[in-house]
Design a protein around this motif. Structure first.
Motif, PDB file in Angstrom:
ATOM      1  N   VAL A 662       0.834  -1.207   0.000  1.00 29.68           N
ATOM      2  CA  VAL A 662       0.000   0.000   0.000  1.00 29.68           C
ATOM      3  C   VAL A 662       0.866   1.254   0.000  1.00 29.68           C
ATOM      4  O   VAL A 662       0.657   2.185  -0.802  1.00 29.68           O
ATOM      5  CB  VAL A 662      -0.939  -0.007   1.218  1.00 29.68           C
ATOM      6  N   LEU A 663       1.869   1.289   0.889  1.00 29.81           N
ATOM      7  CA  LEU A 663       2.699   2.491   1.013  1.00 29.81           C
ATOM      8  C   LEU A 663       3.516   2.739  -0.246  1.00 29.81           C
ATOM      9  O   LEU A 663       3.596   3.873  -0.733  1.00 29.81           O
ATOM     10  CB  LEU A 663       3.618   2.357   2.226  1.00 29.81           C
ATOM     11  N   LEU A 664       4.135   1.685  -0.794  1.00 27.23           N
ATOM     12  CA  LEU A 664       5.002   1.865  -1.958  1.00 27.23           C
ATOM     13  C   LEU A 664       4.211   2.093  -3.242  1.00 27.23           C
ATOM     14  O   LEU A 664       4.740   2.664  -4.203  1.00 27.23           O
ATOM     15  CB  LEU A 664       5.916   0.647  -2.121  1.00 27.23           C
ATOM     16  N   THR A 665       2.951   1.667  -3.269  1.00 33.72           N
ATOM     17  CA  THR A 665       2.128   1.850  -4.466  1.00 33.72           C
ATOM     18  C   THR A 665       1.526   3.248  -4.532  1.00 33.72           C
ATOM     19  O   THR A 665       1.457   3.857  -5.608  1.00 33.72           O
ATOM     20  CB  THR A 665       0.998   0.801  -4.508  1.00 33.72           C
ATOM     21  N   HIS A 666       1.108   3.771  -3.398  1.00 31.96           N
ATOM     22  CA  HIS A 666       0.338   5.016  -3.393  1.00 31.96           C
ATOM     23  C   HIS A 666       1.137   6.251  -2.977  1.00 31.96           C
ATOM     24  O   HIS A 666       0.644   7.374  -3.135  1.00 31.96           O
ATOM     25  CB  HIS A 666      -0.875   4.880  -2.470  1.00 31.96           C
ATOM     26  N   LEU A 667       2.329   6.067  -2.431  1.00 39.93           N
ATOM     27  CA  LEU A 667       3.132   7.220  -2.039  1.00 39.93           C
ATOM     28  C   LEU A 667       4.286   7.393  -3.014  1.00 39.93           C
ATOM     29  O   LEU A 667       4.913   6.412  -3.418  1.00 39.93           O
ATOM     30  CB  LEU A 667       3.676   7.035  -0.615  1.00 39.93           C
ATOM     31  N   ILE A 668       4.575   8.629  -3.381  1.00 41.42           N
ATOM     32  CA  ILE A 668       5.673   8.883  -4.305  1.00 41.42           C
ATOM     33  C   ILE A 668       6.995   8.682  -3.563  1.00 41.42           C
ATOM     34  O   ILE A 668       7.084   8.884  -2.343  1.00 41.42           O
ATOM     35  CB  ILE A 668       5.589  10.300  -4.896  1.00 41.42           C
ATOM     36  N   PRO A 669       8.058   8.254  -4.270  1.00 36.97           N
ATOM     37  CA  PRO A 669       9.351   7.980  -3.606  1.00 36.97           C
ATOM     38  C   PRO A 669       9.881   9.165  -2.810  1.00 36.97           C
ATOM     39  O   PRO A 669      10.468   8.987  -1.742  1.00 36.97           O
ATOM     40  CB  PRO A 669      10.274   7.623  -4.779  1.00 36.97           C
ATOM     41  N   GLU A 670       9.700  10.394  -3.336  1.00 38.59           N
ATOM     42  CA  GLU A 670      10.216  11.569  -2.635  1.00 38.59           C
ATOM     43  C   GLU A 670       9.579  11.710  -1.256  1.00 38.59           C
ATOM     44  O   GLU A 670      10.244  12.099  -0.285  1.00 38.59           O
ATOM     45  CB  GLU A 670       9.956  12.841  -3.459  1.00 38.59           C
ATOM     46  N   GLU A 671       8.285  11.376  -1.153  1.00 31.79           N
ATOM     47  CA  GLU A 671       7.607  11.480   0.139  1.00 31.79           C
ATOM     48  C   GLU A 671       8.114  10.417   1.108  1.00 31.79           C
ATOM     49  O   GLU A 671       8.342  10.699   2.295  1.00 31.79           O
ATOM     50  CB  GLU A 671       6.091  11.327  -0.053  1.00 31.79           C
ATOM     51  N   ILE A 672       8.312   9.198   0.618  1.00 26.89           N
ATOM     52  CA  ILE A 672       8.790   8.119   1.491  1.00 26.89           C
ATOM     53  C   ILE A 672      10.200   8.406   1.983  1.00 26.89           C
ATOM     54  O   ILE A 672      10.536   8.156   3.151  1.00 26.89           O
ATOM     55  CB  ILE A 672       8.747   6.773   0.742  1.00 26.89           C
ATOM     56  N   GLN A 674      11.491  11.108   2.734  1.00 25.86           N
ATOM     57  CA  GLN A 674      11.499  12.138   3.770  1.00 25.86           C
ATOM     58  C   GLN A 674      11.265  11.555   5.162  1.00 25.86           C
ATOM     59  O   GLN A 674      11.540  12.209   6.164  1.00 25.86           O
ATOM     60  CB  GLN A 674      10.433  13.199   3.473  1.00 25.86           C
ATOM     61  N   TYR A 675      10.765  10.321   5.216  1.00 23.98           N
ATOM     62  CA  TYR A 675      10.536   9.689   6.515  1.00 23.98           C
ATOM     63  C   TYR A 675      11.876   9.424   7.195  1.00 23.98           C
ATOM     64  O   TYR A 675      12.861   9.077   6.551  1.00 23.98           O
ATOM     65  CB  TYR A 675       9.781   8.371   6.372  1.00 23.98           C
ATOM     66  N   GLN A 676      11.895   9.548   8.508  1.00 24.55           N
ATOM     67  CA  GLN A 676      13.125   9.339   9.254  1.00 24.55           C
ATOM     68  C   GLN A 676      13.563   7.873   9.175  1.00 24.55           C
ATOM     69  O   GLN A 676      12.799   6.968   9.461  1.00 24.55           O
ATOM     70  CB  GLN A 676      12.924   9.731  10.725  1.00 24.55           C
ATOM     71  N   GLY A 677      14.835   7.659   8.788  1.00 21.53           N
ATOM     72  CA  GLY A 677      15.396   6.307   8.745  1.00 21.53           C
ATOM     73  C   GLY A 677      14.897   5.452   7.604  1.00 21.53           C
ATOM     74  O   GLY A 677      15.054   4.224   7.638  1.00 21.53           O
ATOM     75  N   THR A 678      14.320   6.056   6.563  1.00 22.95           N
ATOM     76  CA  THR A 678      13.743   5.278   5.470  1.00 22.95           C
ATOM     77  C   THR A 678      14.792   4.421   4.766  1.00 22.95           C
ATOM     78  O   THR A 678      14.553   3.245   4.472  1.00 22.95           O
ATOM     79  CB  THR A 678      13.072   6.212   4.445  1.00 22.95           C
ATOM     80  N   ARG A 679      15.931   5.009   4.481  1.00 27.91           N
ATOM     81  CA  ARG A 679      16.970   4.260   3.757  1.00 27.91           C
ATOM     82  C   ARG A 679      17.392   3.018   4.541  1.00 27.91           C
ATOM     83  O   ARG A 679      17.534   1.927   3.987  1.00 27.91           O
ATOM     84  CB  ARG A 679      18.184   5.165   3.507  1.00 27.91           C
ATOM     85  N   THR A 680      17.569   3.188   5.842  1.00 26.24           N
ATOM     86  CA  THR A 680      17.943   2.049   6.681  1.00 26.24           C
ATOM     87  C   THR A 680      16.844   0.997   6.690  1.00 26.24           C
ATOM     88  O   THR A 680      17.106  -0.210   6.625  1.00 26.24           O
ATOM     89  CB  THR A 680      18.229   2.518   8.113  1.00 26.24           C
ATOM     90  N   HIS A 681      15.580   1.456   6.778  1.00 30.38           N
ATOM     91  CA  HIS A 681      14.455   0.521   6.794  1.00 30.38           C
ATOM     92  C   HIS A 681      14.404  -0.293   5.500  1.00 30.38           C
ATOM     93  O   HIS A 681      14.223  -1.520   5.527  1.00 30.38           O
ATOM     94  CB  HIS A 681      13.134   1.270   6.978  1.00 30.38           C
ATOM     95  N   LEU A 682      14.567   0.384   4.373  1.00 32.69           N
ATOM     96  CA  LEU A 682      14.484  -0.309   3.090  1.00 32.69           C
ATOM     97  C   LEU A 682      15.628  -1.305   2.924  1.00 32.69           C
ATOM     98  O   LEU A 682      15.443  -2.402   2.395  1.00 32.69           O
ATOM     99  CB  LEU A 682      14.491   0.717   1.948  1.00 32.69           C
TER     100      LEU A 682
END
Length: 732
Positions: A662-672, A674-682
């Motif tokens: 849901v998150l990766l389909t409906h949110l644009i990469p630039e918005e994701i 911006q989330y704190q620690g996104t790169r580490t999470h991915l």
């Protein structure tokens, strides 16, 4: 009563393995070939960049101004970085193999960098020309540490070849070789301003401290090559010289703290010890890794300490005010659970062994001490017996020889392992719980059997007397807790709510409530009168083996197989009301508000429960999509963080993947991003997702093979033959 999380002592689990750290401006290098700069006070990453190295970074250091960073790679190159302007200034080539040591000369005007690699030489680099101007050769094994004299003219190097070399940097030659008779991991020069006469230091020559495989600190006179002082690890027995290189107490690092005039050592077990100069006395000790926490108890007159048992041979005593730890080495690996040991705590908060008993033929699973007076203790073992031991009276003073206890009574108590023993508040009764699915009540006077509690369908992990009523609580692997009358041995109440084995149970609130912990990683608070679970605590990621309450019932401590120890304090019922509101919202199918409450409580397990409730609906996919997209940005960040944890478990990976879709389909990469620690999470999601896909692929392949075999079976085959064939296929 309710509890809130006060603090946690934990082992850091990261999706990336950090291979090098520098802690002035905090920078880490990981195997993902990333350098990250951290604001360590706010616990967040401020920037990250590619390390340019083709392989992981093995070492790094800052210069004295904290503006220039040197990184040594496994590819044999050294790179220098301007941390302020954020670019690479030098690329030094010429080292052979892994560069495991880099160090700047303390005189910044010299612009020199020292490095060492697998060829055991020490290279000196001129940063003006980016050339190696000299190779210092003296060691025949890896060089582990460098220390410079205050005037910058003398260098001391240590190695695993069991020597330290004193170098004249003007002549680029060895002045003296000091044999230290152990593999040395760290060397530090003693500052010349203090009085070190307590350590036998005489004169004003250069003296240095070494740390290595024998687990001791030694002070050496560089002019005479003589050891003038030795400091052992606190409370630790001497190491076997022949086996010292493999001992977990070996010292792996030695670092100076010049501002506070202290030294820091790190052991092979990841323990950190802080020594105060000039006497070189241990000031504090911090445990870096706890392994699986198996049991924990409050200790001391005012519950100022906790004692922790893990699946190692040591006990750890933590001071709650400072997290400083005392490690007790009373057991060996071969006997660590086969003999009960009794300790005594001094008024300064130190624990010492005063008595020890031996007699069980298998591991001891539980020990309980008399309640009214410290007169005896009881042990239950995997040899199916219970033993009663008399304690020495009076207890020996600290420093005296350890007294040997003998068992006064021995009873073959159960048909299988004895998992738990507990003594009644009046010291007259004993209860035991076993893997044979029964609990038993005994008279402590003569160990006569008074009755048997039967009703659990699986083994009993814990038994506990009520502090006020004549009842006994039992916790079982069948997922239930039962309260029994000790008058007629009947079951009075049954509590069900854990999804797996209940491992521990205790009475709190003057016997009106129960707290239980289980294999599902949850801790639950129950009200006995109403049979209701009023609160679920979600703070652990694995089995919660340890659970104990303080004498005043205002603190509670839990320990888990996830290596964390969590301290809880009593709080108001606000969170309990929120928990009840959450249940009501799920019943009313108000999923958005329910998920918001779970996130506000920071309870990943509760949030997972909401996600599963949504997915079980007929239009689960659409409902999940609608709910997640209505969350605020900070709530989406939390759900993404929870999903990373859920994705590591095969039981919850499908829920995690549904959220991620849901998150990766409906949110644009630039918005994701911006989330704190996104790169580490991915980066943490990728390896587990690949593993899940491989498992699903194998399952699909197996199902296709089964379908093929079913289609090829002749129609006249008997049902028994078909059943046998299918059974053999599934066993494959």
């Amino acid at each position: 009563m309710s509890f809130s999380c006060l603090s946690a002592v934990s082992a850091l689990i990261q999706t990336e393995v950090v291979s090098a750290v520098s802690l002035q401006v905090l920078v880490t290098a990981s195997r993902a070939l990333l350098l990250k700069q951290w604001d360590w006070k706010q616990e967040k990453c401020t920037r990250s960049w590619r390390a340019i190295h083709n392989v992981p970074v093995a070492s790094m250091t800052f210069d004295c101004t904290s503006t220039l960073l040197a990184t040594g790679g496994c590819d044999g190159t050294i790179k220098l970085w301007d941390v302020v302007k954020q670019y690479c200034t030098h690329n030094l080539k010429g080292s052979s193999g892994v560069v495991h040591l880099v160090e700047f000369h303390p005189d910044i005007s010299r612009l020199q960098l020292f490095s060492s690699s697998v060829d055991c030489g020490i290279r000196i680099w001129d940063l003006r020309t980016s050339k190696c101007i000299c190779v210092l050769e003296s060691h025949y094994s890896a060089v582990t540490s460098l220390a410079f004299s205050p005037d910058g003219q003398t260098l001391i190097s240590s190695g695993r070849d069991k020597i330290c070399s004193v170098w004249d940097l003007k002549k680029k030659a060895v002045k003296r070789t000091v044999p230290v008779y152990e593999a040395v991991e760290g060397v530090v020069l003693l500052p010349g301003k203090s009085d070190y006469s307590q350590m036998g230091v005489k004169g004003e020559g250069l003296h240095f401290v070494t740390a290595g495989s024998k687990g001791v600190l030694r002070v050496w006179d560089s002019s005479s090559a003589r050891c003038v002082f030795t400091q052992m690890l606190p409370d630790a027995p001497a190491l076997n010289t022949e086996e010292a290189d493999l001992d977990p107490r070996s010292l792996m690092q030695l670092l100076p703290m010049p501002r506070s005039n202290r030294l820091v050592t790190v052991t092979a077990e990841h323990n950190i010890l802080i020594y105060q100069m000039p006497a070189l006395t241990v000031q504090q000790q911090f445990v870096g890794y706890n392994d699986d926490i198996l049991d924990v108890k409050f200790l001391g007159k005012d519950d100022t300490h906790i004692v922790v048992a893990t699946n190692s041979s040591q006990l750890k005593v933590f001071e709650l005010a400072t997290n400083s730890c005392q490690i007790l080495y009373g057991h060996t690996d071969s006997e660590r659970t086969a003999s009960p040991t009794f300790g005594k705590m001094t008024f300064i908060g130190r624990v010492h062994c005063v008595a020890q008993g031996s007699g069980h033929s298998n591991a001891v699973g539980s020990v309980a001490c008399s309640r009214l007076k410290k007169a005896f203790l009881v042990s239950g073992s995997q040899d199916c017996t219970i033993k009663v031991w008399d304690l020495p009276d009076p207890l020996p003073d600290v420093g005296c020889d350890v007294m040997l206890m003998t068992a006064r009574l021995t009873e073959k108590a159960h048909d299988k392992d004895v998992n738990s023993v507990t003594i009644s508040p009046n010291d007259k009764l004993l209860a035991s719980g076993s893997q044979d699915r029964t609990a038993k009540l005994w008279s402590l006077a003569d160990m006569s059997l008074l009755g048997v509690f039967r009703g659990h369908s699986r083994g009993i992990w814990c038994v506990q007397f009520s502090p006020v009523d004549q009842v006994l609580a039992t916790a079982s692997a069948d997922g239930s807790i039962k309260i029994w009358s000790i008058q007629d041995f009947s079951c009075l109440r049954t509590f069900e709510g854990h999804d797996a084995s209940v491992l521990k149970v205790i009475f709190v609130s003057r016997g009106t409530q129960l707290v239980s912990s289980g294999s599902d990683g949850l801790v639950k608070l129950w009200t006995i009168k109403t049979n209701e679970c009023v609160k679920t605590f979600d703070a652990h990621q694995d089995k919660v083996w340890a659970l104990h309450a303080s004498s005043k019932d205002d603190l509670m401590v839990t320990g888990s197989a996830d290596s964390t120890i969590t301290l809880w304090k009593e709080c108001e019922m606000k969170q309990s009301k929120l928990q009840q509101e959450l249940s009501n919202l799920l019943h009313e199918k108000k999923y958005l508000k329910a998920l918001g409450i779970a996130i506000s409580l920071d309870q990943p397990h509760t949030a997972l429960r909401v996600i599963r409730e949504i997915r079980q609906q007929e239009d689960g996919i659409q409902e999940l999509e609608k709910t997640l997209l209505k969350l605020r940005q900070d709530q989406k960040e939390s759900v993404l963080r929870y999903s990373v944890v859920w994705n590591t478990n095969s039981r919850s990976c499908l829920d995690a993947q549904a959220v991620l879709q849901v998150l990766l389909t409906h949110l644009i990469p630039e918005e994701i991003l911006q989330y704190q620690g996104t790169r580490t999470h991915l980066e943490g999601l990728i390896p587990y997702t690949e593993r899940h896909m491989q498992r699903i692929g194998r399952l699909l392949q197996a199902s296709m093979f089964l379908d093929y075999m079913w289609q090829k079976m002749p129609c006249q085959t008997s049902p028994c033959y078909c059943h046998h064939k299918l059974a053999s296929l599934w066993s494959m």
